[in-house]
Write a protein that holds these residues in place. Structure first.
Motif, mmCIF file in Angstrom:
data_model
loop_
_atom_site.group_PDB
_atom_site.id
_atom_site.type_symbol
_atom_site.label_atom_id
_atom_site.label_comp_id
_atom_site.label_asym_id
_atom_site.label_seq_id
_atom_site.Cartn_x
_atom_site.Cartn_y
_atom_site.Cartn_z
ATOM 1 N N HIS A 159 0.825 -1.211 0.000
ATOM 2 C CA HIS A 159 0.000 0.000 0.000
ATOM 3 C C HIS A 159 0.862 1.266 0.000
ATOM 4 C CE1 HIS A 159 -3.928 -1.899 0.217
ATOM 5 N NE2 HIS A 159 -3.416 -2.768 1.073
ATOM 6 N N LEU A 160 2.008 1.225 0.658
ATOM 7 C CA LEU A 160 2.915 2.368 0.621
ATOM 8 C C LEU A 160 3.418 2.619 -0.801
ATOM 9 C CD1 LEU A 160 5.046 1.961 3.871
ATOM 10 C CD2 LEU A 160 3.460 3.814 3.343
ATOM 11 N N ALA A 161 3.657 1.541 -1.544
ATOM 12 C CA ALA A 161 4.105 1.689 -2.931
ATOM 13 C C ALA A 161 3.027 2.364 -3.774
ATOM 14 C CB ALA A 161 4.470 0.323 -3.519
ATOM 15 N N ILE A 162 1.764 2.048 -3.485
ATOM 16 C CA ILE A 162 0.658 2.721 -4.181
ATOM 17 C C ILE A 162 0.633 4.199 -3.801
ATOM 18 C CG2 ILE A 162 -1.865 2.884 -4.367
ATOM 19 C CD1 ILE A 162 -1.955 -0.166 -4.095
ATOM 20 N N TYR A 163 0.811 4.489 -2.520
ATOM 21 C CA TYR A 163 0.839 5.886 -2.081
ATOM 22 C C TYR A 163 1.938 6.644 -2.819
ATOM 23 C CZ TYR A 163 -2.324 5.170 1.908
ATOM 24 O OH TYR A 163 -3.411 4.921 2.701
ATOM 25 N N ASP A 164 3.107 6.030 -2.932
ATOM 26 C CA ASP A 164 4.222 6.696 -3.610
ATOM 27 C C ASP A 164 3.904 6.946 -5.080
ATOM 28 O OD1 ASP A 164 5.705 6.805 -1.292
ATOM 29 O OD2 ASP A 164 6.879 5.009 -1.736
ATOM 30 N N ALA A 165 3.132 6.050 -5.682
ATOM 31 C CA ALA A 165 2.791 6.183 -7.100
ATOM 32 C C ALA A 165 1.818 7.328 -7.362
ATOM 33 C CB ALA A 165 2.199 4.872 -7.632
ATOM 34 N N THR A 166 1.240 7.909 -6.303
ATOM 35 C CA THR A 166 0.370 9.068 -6.491
ATOM 36 C C THR A 166 1.191 10.320 -6.803
ATOM 37 O OG1 THR A 166 0.403 9.784 -4.165
ATOM 38 C CG2 THR A 166 -1.254 8.137 -4.796
ATOM 39 N N HIS A 167 2.466 10.306 -6.412
ATOM 40 C CA HIS A 167 3.339 11.480 -6.540
ATOM 41 C C HIS A 167 2.778 12.678 -5.777
ATOM 42 C CE1 HIS A 167 6.032 9.505 -9.383
ATOM 43 N NE2 HIS A 167 4.926 8.900 -9.807
ATOM 44 N N ASN A 168 2.025 12.358 -4.735
ATOM 45 C CA ASN A 168 1.525 13.363 -3.794
ATOM 46 C C ASN A 168 2.052 12.963 -2.419
ATOM 47 O OD1 ASN A 168 0.106 14.883 -1.915
ATOM 48 N ND2 ASN A 168 -1.838 14.759 -2.996
ATOM 49 N N PRO A 169 3.059 13.667 -1.896
ATOM 50 C CA PRO A 169 3.696 13.246 -0.638
ATOM 51 C C PRO A 169 2.774 13.262 0.563
ATOM 52 C CG PRO A 169 4.408 15.460 -1.250
ATOM 53 C CD PRO A 169 3.655 14.899 -2.430
ATOM 54 N N LEU A 170 1.636 13.941 0.454
ATOM 55 C CA LEU A 170 0.730 14.002 1.603
ATOM 56 C C LEU A 170 0.137 12.642 1.945
ATOM 57 C CD1 LEU A 170 -1.168 17.351 0.957
ATOM 58 C CD2 LEU A 170 0.538 16.878 2.712
ATOM 59 N N PHE A 171 -0.049 11.761 0.968
ATOM 60 C CA PHE A 171 -0.588 10.427 1.267
ATOM 61 C C PHE A 171 0.330 9.683 2.232
ATOM 62 C CE2 PHE A 171 -3.037 10.998 -2.727
ATOM 63 C CZ PHE A 171 -4.290 10.666 -2.255
ATOM 64 N N ARG A 172 1.612 9.621 1.908
ATOM 65 C CA ARG A 172 2.549 8.911 2.785
ATOM 66 C C ARG A 172 2.722 9.657 4.104
ATOM 67 N NH1 ARG A 172 7.232 5.326 3.129
ATOM 68 N NH2 ARG A 172 6.900 4.429 1.075
ATOM 69 N N GLN A 173 2.744 10.973 4.069
ATOM 70 C CA GLN A 173 2.891 11.743 5.304
ATOM 71 C C GLN A 173 1.742 11.469 6.262
ATOM 72 O OE1 GLN A 173 3.655 15.941 4.583
ATOM 73 N NE2 GLN A 173 4.942 15.435 2.826
ATOM 74 N N LEU A 174 0.526 11.409 5.736
ATOM 75 C CA LEU A 174 -0.624 11.109 6.579
ATOM 76 C C LEU A 174 -0.506 9.721 7.201
ATOM 77 C CD1 LEU A 174 -3.519 12.573 4.406
ATOM 78 C CD2 LEU A 174 -2.896 13.316 6.711
ATOM 79 N N LEU A 175 -0.098 8.747 6.394
ATOM 80 C CA LEU A 175 0.040 7.399 6.920
ATOM 81 C C LEU A 175 1.138 7.343 7.968
ATOM 82 C CD1 LEU A 175 -0.971 4.511 6.790
ATOM 83 C CD2 LEU A 175 0.815 4.027 5.122
#
Length: 238
Positions: A159-175
């Motif tokens: 799921h983190l790899a999917i977050y990274d594929a958004t190219h929006n750092p806020l997804f990973r930061q929130l997680l």
């Protein structure tokens, strides 16, 4: 007029080192008055001052990078991007630790919104390199699942790899901000290592949707995964 006390880094006891280093380094940044653009102590300096290993220091720096508060510049060092302190580096989450079912359902509501949107954005923006990374994490998850019947850390990496594929750092930061509270409840709910095992096949179909650049399909496959998780929570908590 007395001089102000200087900030120092002191060795830590051997308990949950990564979290302690995160707190110690955040406090040091605040007390030292470091500003965005300032360079952090070198890796070796942190290792010696805090009496921790290289892997712990690198884990903490990666954590800060994921939060978007530091930047590692090759051959130069690690630099502060925004001011932080021990009070701001964590997002405290108030959950009822005495009622596992309710806490799981509450975190699931938050996860549902984030993960559906992340899957859809990843389907639109993913690069070939992103796709290769997601597939590699999926294959690791599948190997762990077949060997052990469960795949907690590998599932998170997928799921983190999917977050990274958004190219929006806020997804990973929130997680990253929510991970400590999430993992406390999701590590082995109800002492059942087979929790949500039925969702396993839909991780492959979610990958296929992202590969096909189909946001709607990505949304549907994510919903299938989370629907099974919710069913298991309600069934196991009866």
């Amino acid at each position: 007029m007395p001089e102000p006390a200087k900030a120092t880094l002191l060795p830590l006891p051997a308990v949950d080192r990564a979290q302690q280093v995160i707190a110690a380094l955040a406090d040091y940044i605040q007390l030292s008055g470091l500003k965005p653009g300032d360079r952090l102590p070198a890796e070796r300096e942190l290792m010696a001052a805090l009496a921790v290993g290289r892997s712990t220091v690198r884990e903490v720096i990666s954590h800060f990078q994921a939060l978007g508060v530091v930047e590692a510049r090759k051959g130069s060092g690690t630099y502060l991007l925004r001011a932080i302190s021990g009070a701001t580096i964590h997002m405290p989450l108030a959950l009822d630790t005495g009622h596992l079912r309710d806490a799981l359902l509450q975190t699931l509501e938050v996860r549902r919104g984030i993960e559906i949107e992340a899957g859809m954005v990843a389907a639109r923006r993913r690069t070939e390199a992103d796709l290769a990374n997601i597939e590699a994490k999926l294959e690791e998850m599948e190997r762990a699942h077949l060997a052990q019947g469960t795949s907690g850390p590998e599932d998170l990496a997928f799921h983190l790899a999917i977050y990274d594929a958004t190219h929006n750092p806020l997804f990973r930061q929130l997680l990253e901000q929510m991970r400590e509270a999430f993992e406390r409840f999701w590590e082995k709910p109800f002492d059942r290592p087979d929790f949500a095992r039925r969702s396993f096949p839909f991780h492959r179909t979610l990958f296929n949707a992202i590969a096909a650049r189909d946001p709607d399909a990505a949304r549907e496959e994510t919903l299938k995964i989370l629907a099974i998780v919710e069913e298991d929570i309600r069934e196991m908590s009866k």
